[in-house]
Structure formats: C-alpha cells, structure tokens
Write a protein that holds these residues in place. Structure first.
Motif, PDB file in Angstrom:
ATOM      1  N   HIS A  12      45.495  42.427  30.886  1.00 31.54           N
ATOM      2  CA  HIS A  12      46.225  42.739  32.109  1.00 31.54           C
ATOM      3  C   HIS A  12      45.720  43.992  32.807  1.00 31.54           C
ATOM      4  N   SER A  40      51.984  43.178  37.153  1.00 38.45           N
ATOM      5  CA  SER A  40      51.758  43.685  35.798  1.00 38.45           C
ATOM      6  C   SER A  40      50.630  42.980  35.070  1.00 38.45           C
ATOM      7  N   TYR A  41      50.233  41.784  35.544  1.00 35.10           N
ATOM      8  CA  TYR A  41      49.331  40.987  34.716  1.00 35.10           C
ATOM      9  C   TYR A  41      47.988  40.646  35.356  1.00 35.10           C
ATOM     10  N   ASP A  42      47.821  40.849  36.667  1.00 35.88           N
ATOM     11  CA  ASP A  42      46.607  40.366  37.319  1.00 35.88           C
ATOM     12  C   ASP A  42      45.973  41.443  38.200  1.00 35.88           C
TER      13      ASP A  42
END
Length: 314
Positions: free
Chosen positions: A197, A138-140
């Motif tokens: 993100h 979800s973030y990278d």
C-alpha cells in the motif's frame, strides 16, 4: 477549558480512528475526543473518519460541533469507505460563501467549504479561502496521486487554500525530516499489505511513496507544507514529529503521514505547528492531533489583496 487566544486562528487536524467507535459498539473514545479537542479551543478543525456521523440526522456530527462551538460540514461516505471527511469552523471568524465536495475515484470525497476570514469588526476578507479536509487512499498510490492532483486545483492562480488530513504517504524531503522513511527490509515491518500500500516502483525498485507531497509541495511549490515550514523557517523542529501509527507494532516506527498545507500567501501568518501524541490523544486514536496557529491579522492581510502575495517565501 483554556481561553481562546486573541488575534490567533487555531487550526486542528485529526483523524479520529473510526470516529471513536469500538468494534463492540462502545463509543466512549468519541466523547473523549470532543474533550481533547475542546481543550485547544480550535477555530477550525479538519477531521477524518467521521464514521457513522451521518446516522440519525447526523446527530453525532452536530454533537461534536455543539461541543466545540463550531459549524460542521461533512462530505458523504462511499460504498467503498463509510469514513467521511469533515470541516468544523467558527462562524465568528469565517463567513461561509459556498460548500463543495470533490469525488476522487470512490475513496474519500474532499470536504471543501469556501469562506472569507472576518476582521475584528466582522468585515469579510476581499479574497475567499478554500478549506478542505482530506483523507488520501490508504491502499493505492495511483489513487493518492490522483487525489493530490485534484487538490492542486484549489491552488490555481487567484485562489488561496488551507487544507489538512491523513495523507497515507510520506514527506518528499527525506533528508530534512527528523523521522526517516521506512526501511522496508526491517523485520519489524511485518505487515506485507502495508508494504504494497505504501510503496511505489522507481528505477526498478520499490520505495516509499512520497508522490503526493511532491505534487503538493515540491516542484514549483503550489502549496507550503506546514510542518516543514515550521521546522525550517520558524525553528520549531518538533513540528516534524511522527503522527501515526500510535497503536500498531507491525508497521515499524511511527511516521509523519498527517500533514497541513496552505497557499504560499499564508506563510507569513503561520505562528506554530505542534504534534500532540500524549496519552490523552493515544487513548482516542491511532493518529496524533496537530495544532497549528496563525496570526489572524496577517492571514486577513493575505486575503485582502487583489492577487496572491508573490514571493512570500523569499
């Protein structure tokens, strides 16, 4: 409950937010999710966020499986994310040959049963079918790209795959989508972390991350993306409807981040793809439910050749 459709393999893809567990400990959404899924009589379910499903002897996992009449597989959670992926399948339709999990760098391992589709007499297909439930990071963006590259191995020569999940990124054919890519200058996109993100740098600018879809379904097209195929080849434009976020208001309009992919050999078998985001679905999760239907005989035929069907999309 509606009767199952004869000759059709029904596939569901759904990220049930934290497996229906609320912060106050209530889990009524989880049981409501079972009811919603059961209405569609799925033969195969790709689930994300099976939060806490491993506790008490995986009781919640088997509870869902028993409610749907399916057999469950679940990848492990990780220290970074306790929200595993899972696959539930009909043993009337599928013979299980093996089960694998694929670590992808600390995020959500891929849940990957290897099966053979049965014909009406119960005989298994000549070729195996690799199934997978995925939940990209979800973030990278870099981790998402690595995870997509890992999925490409399921489509190596001689292999046939069908997988779906939460891609946390966008389709790469923006000009053919009914839902546009985010306009990051829109003041409605007030979640600054969301911008970090979901964007990548390209030509000195920050743009929406479409890299995973490009890896999976662009270039030489290792896989077919079901929503795009249904819209462009089956005249089903609603297959391109947005899937998330059904709840939050600080991330702009809803986008199509949950998707289903398959090897080109299976393309002639796809009958339809529907995106369900009605009140019943939105009561349960911030993600829409996707229901795909495949012709069982055509799918069996694609898995009964010595090699993948060439030119299926021509």
């Amino acid at each position: 409950m509606a009767p199952a459709e004869a000759g059709v393999v029904t596939v569901a893809v759904w990220n049930v937010e934290h497996n229906g567990h609320d912060k106050n400990g209530a889990d009524h959404r989880r049981h409501r999710a079972y009811d919603v899924l059961a209405e569609y009589r799925p033969d195969l379910v790709f689930r994300q966020e099976l939060t806490h499903a491993h506790l008490d002897g995986s009781r919640a996992l088997y509870e869902e499986a028993n409610r749907l009449g399916l057999w469950p597989f679940m990848a492990p959670g990780t220290p970074e994310s306790p929200n595993p992926t899972g696959v539930l399948l009909s043993t009337d339709l599928f013979q299980v040959d093996a089960y694998y999990t694929h670590a992808t760098g600390g995020w959500h391992p891929i849940c990957n049963p290897l099966v053979r589709l049965k014909d009406p007499e119960g005989r298994p297909s000549e070729k195996a079918l690799s199934l997978a439930s995925v939940h990209l990071c979800s973030y990278d963006p870099a981790t998402r790209a690595r995870e997509a590259k890992r999925l490409v191995t399921l489509g190596a020569p001689g292999r046939t795959a069908l997988f779906g999940g939460d891609m946390n990124s966008y389709p790469h054919r923006a000009d053919e989508e009914s839902v546009p890519l985010p306009d990051w200058s829109d003041p409605g996109l007030s979640d600054a972390a969301h911008f970090e993100h979901r964007t990548v740098e390209r030509d000195g600018q920050r743009v929406s991350d479409t890299v995973p879809d490009q890896i999976l379904a662009g270039g030489r097209q290792v896989f077919v993306e079901a929503g795009h195929y249904a819209a462009t080849r089956l005249a089903q434009p609603r297959a391109l409807e947005a899937t998330a976020n059904l709840w939050r208001k600080d991330q702009g309009r809803r986008r199509r981040i949950d998707r289903l992919y398959f090897s080109p050999a299976l393309a002639p078998a796809l009958l339809s793809l529907e995106v369900m985001a009605d009140e019943d679905v939105a009561e349960v999760s911030d993600h829409a439910l996707q229901i795909a239907r495949f012709d069982r005989a055509r799918m069996f035929s694609a898995l009964s050749t010595a090699a993948a069907v060439e030119g299926a999309l021509r």
